[in-house]
Design an enzyme around this catalytic site. Structure first.
Site, PDB file in Angstrom:
ATOM      1  N   HIS A 306      44.847  47.503  36.413  1.00  0.00           N
ATOM      2  CA  HIS A 306      45.207  46.193  36.933  1.00  0.00           C
ATOM      3  C   HIS A 306      46.724  46.066  36.930  1.00  0.00           C
ATOM      4  O   HIS A 306      47.404  46.600  36.058  1.00  0.00           O
ATOM      5  CB  HIS A 306      44.586  45.086  36.073  1.00  0.00           C
ATOM      6  CG  HIS A 306      44.657  43.728  36.692  1.00  0.00           C
ATOM      7  ND1 HIS A 306      45.767  42.922  36.572  1.00  0.00           N
ATOM      8  CD2 HIS A 306      43.756  43.037  37.434  1.00  0.00           C
ATOM      9  CE1 HIS A 306      45.545  41.783  37.222  1.00  0.00           C
ATOM     10  NE2 HIS A 306      44.339  41.826  37.744  1.00  0.00           N
ATOM     11  N   ASP A 364      37.026  43.694  39.246  1.00  0.00           N
ATOM     12  CA  ASP A 364      36.561  43.954  40.616  1.00  0.00           C
ATOM     13  C   ASP A 364      35.475  45.022  40.636  1.00  0.00           C
ATOM     14  O   ASP A 364      34.540  44.949  41.432  1.00  0.00           O
ATOM     15  CB  ASP A 364      37.732  44.389  41.503  1.00  0.00           C
ATOM     16  CG  ASP A 364      38.796  43.315  41.615  1.00  0.00           C
ATOM     17  OD1 ASP A 364      38.429  42.163  41.879  1.00  0.00           O
ATOM     18  OD2 ASP A 364      39.979  43.623  41.428  1.00  0.00           O
TER      19      ASP A 364
END
Length: 429
Positions: A306, A364
């Site tokens: 991330h 995600d």
């Protein structure tokens, strides 16, 4: 208490800048007077080292893997509360009492219907239009239907607009889905909770009764909580920038949806599923892992790591649990794509290459798998993200409007084009 300061020297000019401290997090150098004192701007592509606003809503510590909403850890909110409670917290700053929660839930539930003429608006799109394209248009069009809540100087109208968008976004999203698959729109029901209502509007058909699976409804509610707000990300900054011009709230949220659509932002879980489909089967995983480790190969494993979190994304931990709860509840077996995802997860959590680089599966990765298992097509993933993030956008927009220090956004630039030159007639060029 003496204020901290920092000195910036450019050539022979020196200026002392105030250093501001937040409740938690790094200090911030206030460079508001830099240009006036030195004639220079700062250069910060992507605003990675720039605080564009002051906010009391969300705090992220990427190094420690911390996400707080109004001081409450995301793990506690997602584990013990529900989405509308988180909405109340983001909007009002405190968790609601039982009476406040009941009143808030009632007000949201009673605003879920949209104007009937909106159905004609949907018919203007091609039947194969991407649901996000439909959402950008539909949300922007709300300003044409609700004139009584576009005066941003009126606190009452601001709150009415906020409630309307939180309530109507699931209805608009479900309509976008139904239109895309060629099924009739399903109206909301006031006796259902937020997530259950959305599931029914998406998956019910007139010819049979739809039964809510409480495990799936709770999982979706948790997904909404995990995506409710994430500080000053690209779409939130877009909402704030649009709002700084005085634009009506519906237009600002539509701008946020447009920004969210980008594959590097809200579209990441859709891209992640596409990558899993490209891998195809478990036996092909080693060659894709090898490609990911090859510096000369542009291929990247989507759904890992991330931009902000250099530790494990706290949302991913919750989403990991939720994902496996959903897969167990639905009894899904023999799905090649999910087999690939589970094997990739195992490798990422045990392979030294991923561990050293802290390339953990992110939110995600898990949300894409979970939403697919629930029956949502990949084109709807970002739409569901928008449904959840609406409250964060609204809270940030509302905070900006009420901030006495807010100004119209006007970033500067480093100009590298041609200096001034004279215009020549065509025959002399």
């Amino acid at each position: 208490m003496s204020a901290k300061t920092g000195t910036i020297k450019i050539g022979d000019k020196s200026v002392e800048m105030p250093v501001r401290s937040g409740t938690i997090g790094p200090d911030v150098v206030d460079i508001g007077k830099l240009y006036g004192a030195t004639g220079a701007f700062t250069y910060d592509p992507g605003f990675l080292s720039t605080a564009a606003c002051e906010s009391k809503i969300t705090y992220i510590d990427g190094d420690e893997g911390v996400l707080l909403h109004r001081g409450y850890a995301i793990e506690e909110l997602a584990g013990q509360g529900d989405f509308l409670e988180t909405c109340y917290l983001l909007l009002y700053g405190e968790l609601p009492t039982a009476a406040q929660k009941s009143d808030f839930d009632y007000r949201v539930t009673r605003h879920t219907m949209v104007h009937d003429q909106m159905t004609r608006f949907y018919q203007g799109f091609r039947r194969d239009a991407h649901p996000m394209a439909v959402m950008v248009g539909a949300v922007g069009a709300l300003a044409a239907f609700y004139h009584d809540s576009t005066d941003i100087t009126d606190p009452t109208q601001r709150m009415i607009a906020s409630m309307r968008m939180i309530a109507k976004m699931p209805t608009l999203a479900a309509m976008a889905y139904k239109y895309n698959v060629g099924q009739p729109f399903v109206y909301p029901k006031n006796d259902l909770d937020y997530a259950s209502n959305f599931l029914r509007m998406c998956f019910a058909v007139p010819c049979e009764e739809y039964r809510i699976n409480p495990v799936i409804a709770r999982a979706l509610d948790r997904i909404f909580i995990l995506h409710a707000d994430h500080e000053q990300n690209a779409s939130t900054s877009t909402v704030r920038l649009a709002g700084s011009t005085g634009a009506n709230p519906f237009a600002c949220i539509a701008a946020g949806i447009a920004a969210l659509w980008g594959p590097a932002h809200g579209g990441a879980n859709e891209i992640c599923l596409q990558m899993l489909a490209e891998i195809g089967t478990v036996d092909r995983i080693p060659q894709f892992i090898a490609r990911a480790k090859d510096k000369n190969d542009p291929f990247k494993l989507m759904g890992f790591g991330h931009r902000v979190y250099k530790n494990f994304d706290p949302r991913a931990k919750i989403m990991h649990q939720t994902c496996h709860e959903v897969l167990k509840e639905l009894g899904i077996k023999d799905d090649p794509l999910l087999d690939v995802a589970m094997e990739l997860e195992k490798i990422a959590l045990n392979d030294e290459y991923f561990i050293e680089r802290k390339l953990y599966p992110n939110v995600d990765f898990y949300s894409g798998i979970t939403l697919k298992a629930m029956g949502f097509p990949t084109s709807m993933f970002t739409v569901l993200f928008a449904v959840a993030r609406t409250v964060g956008w609204i809270a940030q927009w509302k905070e900006m409007i009420e901030d006495p220090n807010q100004k119209i956004g006007r970033p500067r630039q480093l100009y590298t084009g041609s200096p001034r030159r004279d215009y020549l007639q065509p025959d002399k060029r």
